[in-house]
Design an enzyme around this catalytic site. Structure first.
Site, PDB file in Angstrom:
ATOM      1  N   THR A 141       0.816  -1.230   0.000  1.00 17.40           N
ATOM      2  CA  THR A 141       0.000   0.000   0.000  1.00 17.40           C
ATOM      3  C   THR A 141       0.844   1.272   0.000  1.00 17.40           C
ATOM      4  O   THR A 141       0.309   2.370  -0.110  1.00 17.40           O
ATOM      5  CB  THR A 141      -0.932   0.042   1.237  1.00 17.40           C
ATOM      6  OG1 THR A 141      -0.137  -0.186   2.393  1.00 17.40           O
ATOM      7  CG2 THR A 141      -2.039  -0.987   1.140  1.00 17.40           C
ATOM      8  N   SER A 149      -3.611  -1.234   7.726  1.00 15.14           N
ATOM      9  CA  SER A 149      -2.678  -0.281   7.118  1.00 15.14           C
ATOM     10  C   SER A 149      -3.249   1.131   7.144  1.00 15.14           C
ATOM     11  O   SER A 149      -4.432   1.345   6.867  1.00 15.14           O
ATOM     12  CB  SER A 149      -2.401  -0.687   5.667  1.00 15.14           C
ATOM     13  OG  SER A 149      -1.664   0.338   5.041  1.00 15.14           O
ATOM     14  N   SER A 158       8.489   3.520   7.923  1.00 19.58           N
ATOM     15  CA  SER A 158       9.420   4.222   7.039  1.00 19.58           C
ATOM     16  C   SER A 158       9.675   5.673   7.426  1.00 19.58           C
ATOM     17  O   SER A 158      10.438   6.360   6.745  1.00 19.58           O
ATOM     18  CB  SER A 158       8.904   4.150   5.598  1.00 19.58           C
ATOM     19  OG  SER A 158       7.672   4.823   5.523  1.00 19.58           O
ATOM     20  N   GLU A 175      19.696   6.424   4.667  1.00 18.80           N
ATOM     21  CA  GLU A 175      19.756   6.819   6.081  1.00 18.80           C
ATOM     22  C   GLU A 175      20.843   6.045   6.818  1.00 18.80           C
ATOM     23  O   GLU A 175      21.337   6.489   7.849  1.00 18.80           O
ATOM     24  CB  GLU A 175      18.404   6.572   6.759  1.00 18.80           C
ATOM     25  CG  GLU A 175      17.370   7.648   6.518  1.00 18.80           C
ATOM     26  CD  GLU A 175      17.696   8.967   7.207  1.00 18.80           C
ATOM     27  OE1 GLU A 175      17.956   8.966   8.411  1.00 18.80           O
ATOM     28  OE2 GLU A 175      17.693   9.997   6.516  1.00 18.80           O
ATOM     29  N   TYR A 209      15.436   4.097  13.119  1.00 21.45           N
ATOM     30  CA  TYR A 209      15.063   3.632  11.776  1.00 21.45           C
ATOM     31  C   TYR A 209      16.286   3.093  11.038  1.00 21.45           C
ATOM     32  O   TYR A 209      16.291   1.981  10.511  1.00 21.45           O
ATOM     33  CB  TYR A 209      14.439   4.806  10.991  1.00 21.45           C
ATOM     34  CG  TYR A 209      14.253   4.518   9.519  1.00 21.45           C
ATOM     35  CD1 TYR A 209      13.171   3.785   9.060  1.00 21.45           C
ATOM     36  CD2 TYR A 209      15.188   4.969   8.576  1.00 21.45           C
ATOM     37  CE1 TYR A 209      13.014   3.508   7.709  1.00 21.45           C
ATOM     38  CE2 TYR A 209      15.039   4.700   7.231  1.00 21.45           C
ATOM     39  CZ  TYR A 209      13.948   3.971   6.807  1.00 21.45           C
ATOM     40  OH  TYR A 209      13.804   3.688   5.470  1.00 21.45           O
ATOM     41  N   LYS A 217      17.442  -0.745   9.844  1.00 23.83           N
ATOM     42  CA  LYS A 217      17.657  -1.003   8.413  1.00 23.83           C
ATOM     43  C   LYS A 217      19.078  -1.521   8.164  1.00 23.83           C
ATOM     44  O   LYS A 217      19.294  -2.373   7.303  1.00 23.83           O
ATOM     45  CB  LYS A 217      17.407   0.280   7.609  1.00 23.83           C
ATOM     46  CG  LYS A 217      15.930   0.592   7.386  1.00 23.83           C
ATOM     47  CD  LYS A 217      15.343  -0.317   6.311  1.00 23.83           C
ATOM     48  CE  LYS A 217      13.946   0.070   5.916  1.00 23.83           C
ATOM     49  NZ  LYS A 217      13.391  -0.782   4.849  1.00 23.83           N
TER      50      LYS A 217
HETATM   51  N1  GDD Z   1       9.043  14.965   7.290  1.00 21.27           N
HETATM   52  C1  GDD Z   1       9.493  16.226   7.470  1.00 21.27           C
HETATM   53  N2  GDD Z   1       8.615  17.196   7.839  1.00 21.27           N
HETATM   54  N3  GDD Z   1      10.812  16.477   7.266  1.00 21.27           N
HETATM   55  C2  GDD Z   1      11.245  17.748   7.424  1.00 21.27           C
HETATM   56  C3  GDD Z   1      10.383  18.789   7.796  1.00 21.27           C
HETATM   57  C4  GDD Z   1       9.005  18.507   8.014  1.00 21.27           C
HETATM   58  O1  GDD Z   1       8.199  19.364   8.342  1.00 21.27           O
HETATM   59  N4  GDD Z   1      11.115  19.930   7.860  1.00 21.27           N
HETATM   60  C5  GDD Z   1      12.370  19.624   7.543  1.00 21.27           C
HETATM   61  N5  GDD Z   1      12.462  18.298   7.299  1.00 21.27           N
HETATM   62  C6  GDD Z   1      13.693  17.567   6.931  1.00 21.27           C
HETATM   63  C7  GDD Z   1      13.957  16.327   7.769  1.00 21.27           C
HETATM   64  O2  GDD Z   1      14.521  16.674   9.022  1.00 21.27           O
HETATM   65  C8  GDD Z   1      14.923  15.599   6.837  1.00 21.27           C
HETATM   66  O3  GDD Z   1      16.222  16.083   7.001  1.00 21.27           O
HETATM   67  C9  GDD Z   1      14.426  15.973   5.429  1.00 21.27           C
HETATM   68  O4  GDD Z   1      13.558  17.087   5.610  1.00 21.27           O
HETATM   69  C10 GDD Z   1      13.689  14.854   4.719  1.00 21.27           C
HETATM   70  O5  GDD Z   1      12.723  14.328   5.601  1.00 21.27           O
HETATM   71  P1  GDD Z   1      11.639  13.242   5.097  1.00 21.27           P
HETATM   72  O6  GDD Z   1      10.941  13.723   3.890  1.00 21.27           O
HETATM   73  O7  GDD Z   1      10.811  12.892   6.287  1.00 21.27           O
HETATM   74  O8  GDD Z   1      12.532  12.024   4.606  1.00 21.27           O
HETATM   75  P2  GDD Z   1      13.802  11.314   5.280  1.00 21.27           P
HETATM   76  O9  GDD Z   1      15.024  11.780   4.534  1.00 21.27           O
HETATM   77  O10 GDD Z   1      13.813  11.447   6.738  1.00 21.27           O
HETATM   78  O11 GDD Z   1      13.544   9.778   4.967  1.00 21.27           O
HETATM   79  C11 GDD Z   1      13.042   9.330   3.706  1.00 21.27           C
HETATM   80  O12 GDD Z   1      14.102   8.946   2.863  1.00 21.27           O
HETATM   81  C12 GDD Z   1      14.870   7.820   3.315  1.00 21.27           C
HETATM   82  C13 GDD Z   1      15.972   7.554   2.290  1.00 21.27           C
HETATM   83  O13 GDD Z   1      17.012   8.450   2.485  1.00 21.27           O
HETATM   84  C14 GDD Z   1      12.087   8.163   3.987  1.00 21.27           C
HETATM   85  O14 GDD Z   1      11.443   7.791   2.794  1.00 21.27           O
HETATM   86  C15 GDD Z   1      12.848   6.951   4.509  1.00 21.27           C
HETATM   87  O15 GDD Z   1      11.958   5.849   4.650  1.00 21.27           O
HETATM   88  C16 GDD Z   1      13.956   6.612   3.496  1.00 21.27           C
HETATM   89  O16 GDD Z   1      14.687   5.511   3.954  1.00 21.27           O
END
Ligand code: GDD
Length: 347
Positions: free
Chosen positions: A15, A41, A89, A132, A153, A157
């Site tokens: 999903t 889910s 995730s 990550e 996380y 992983k």
């Molecule tokens: N979610 C979120 N929300 N992130 C924010 C925000 C907010 O309001 N403001 C700043 N950020 C910053 C986070 O601190 C991070 O550094 C970056 O934006 C990306 O955050 P996410 O979009 O939540 O993704 P992620 O990088 O933590 O993780 C994603 O990518 C990984 C691969 O590198 C996820 O998809 C993971 O599951 C995946 O493994």
């Protein structure tokens, strides 16, 4: 005439964003596709509804925390290939729910591998690993880069990634894709790209005043999920299982992401102030972006930028959608969604 038997694939995490794109991709390739799905889910079923309703995707209820359900899924689907995309995730959430994250993201993989290889030693398994895992190691990151995870996380992983490598060393076909961030119009709204494109689309329609985010200076290598699921499949068609980094090679900060979303939607953003008081204003001086500490993580991965040259060289994979095209695609889809002219799953 000899009838070619269809290849069967089992996708866990069906999903999710990637599950839906991968299912479409494999169905188009002529696979018989089974999706392993939690009855409870929280992901939108709309992502896969079209595939399920048409009969192209068969769903099996279960949970990566529940061994008998994994056994049943493998018995029922008898897969040639398994794509393990199921995970807790969200990196930020993993600090709040570390045990659950460990149980799904690591123990779940252990359960899956044990059951799958007991059923059939020849099954090819793809494990969704993640950039990550590089954590605090500075970019660019490749398969040779040292792992230094900084979140529950990433710890889980990484442990799963090591388990995959152990199985591979014993001769099993266990591949690991170290995927950098990959996004799309189907991305969950709690990830920063979609949170922004959705919020800006609402602002454009006057349905929301501003959006609150966390760390503006984090840098990520953002690619298109549709390109990345193709890489997953390619990894399982190789002669030998291996580990591959999948990335665009280009990094942008959250700040640059906001600027790009703003300019694509016709609401250019400029910055004023510093630290937690920094704000992003539109051309009329209205505050459109502000900072809230609650969106900061206890420990942050500052910068991710992948070097996918091994995948290019060995798999012949390369991304087809640029950062600008990705933002444009997501913004346009959210404008259509908020404007009521398009259904959820079209892109
Ligand atoms: N979610 C979120 N929300 N992130 C924010 C925000 C907010 O309001 N403001 C700043 N950020 C910053 C986070 O601190 C991070 O550094 C970056 O934006 C990306 O955050 P996410 O979009 O939540 O993704 P992620 O990088 O933590 O993780 C994603 O990518 C990984 C691969 O590198 C996820 O998809 C993971 O599951 C995946 O493994």
């Amino acid at each position: 005439m000899t009838l070619m038997k269809k290849k069967r694939a089992l996708i866990t995490g069906i999903t999710g964003q990637d599950g839906s794109y991968l299912a479409e991709f494999l169905i188009n390739k002529g696979y018989e596709v089974y999706g392993f799905m939690r009855r409870t889910s929280t992901d939108p079923f709309a992502r896969i509804e079209h595939l399920h309703v048409s009969g192209a995707l068969k769903l099996i209820y279960g949970n990566m925390r529940d061994l008998p359900t994994i056994e049943r899924a493998i018995e029922e689907s008898d897969p040639h290939e398994i794509y393990n995309l199921a995970a807790q995730s969200h990196v930020g959430v993993s600090f709040l729910c570390p045990d659950e994250t460990w149980d799904i993201n690591y123990m779940g993989v252990e359960r899956l591998l044990t059951v799958a290889y007991k059923h059939n030693k020849k099954i090819r398994i793809y494990q969704a690993s993640t950039s990550e895992m590089f954590g605090s190691t500075p970019p660019p990151q490749s398969e040779k880069t040292v792992f230094a995870p900084v979140s529950p996380y990433a710890e889980a992983k990484l442990k799963a990634h090591h388990l995959i490598e152990e199985y591979r060393a014993q001769g099993y076909f266990a591949a690991s894709g170290i995927l950098f961030n990959h996004e799309s119009p189907r991305r969950g709204k709690h990830f920063v790209t979609r949170k922004l494109t959705h919020a800006f689309a609402k602002m454009k329609y006057g349905m929301q005043d501003h959006v609150t985010v966390g760390n503006l200076d984090a840098e990520r290598d953002w690619g298109f999920a549709g390109d990345y699921v193709r890489a997953m499949w390619m990894m399982l068609q190789e002669k030998k299982a291996d580990t591959y980094v999948i990335a665009t090679g280009e990094a942008h900060s959250v700040r640059q992401l906001i600027e790009t979303v703003g300019s694509v939607i016709g609401m250019p953003i400029h910055w004023e102030g510093k630290g937690l008081k920094e704000v992003g204003k539109d051309e009329h001086g209205t505050i459109r972006v502000s900072i809230d500490k609650k969106f900061y993580r206890p420990r942050e991965v500052d910068a991710l930028q992948g070097d996918a040259s091994k995948a290019k060289r060995k798999l012949g994979w390369k991304p087809e959608v640029s950062f600008e095209e990705l933002v444009e695609m997501m913004v346009q889809a959210d404008l259509r969604l908020i404007g009521g002219t398009q259904e959820y799953v079209q892109q």
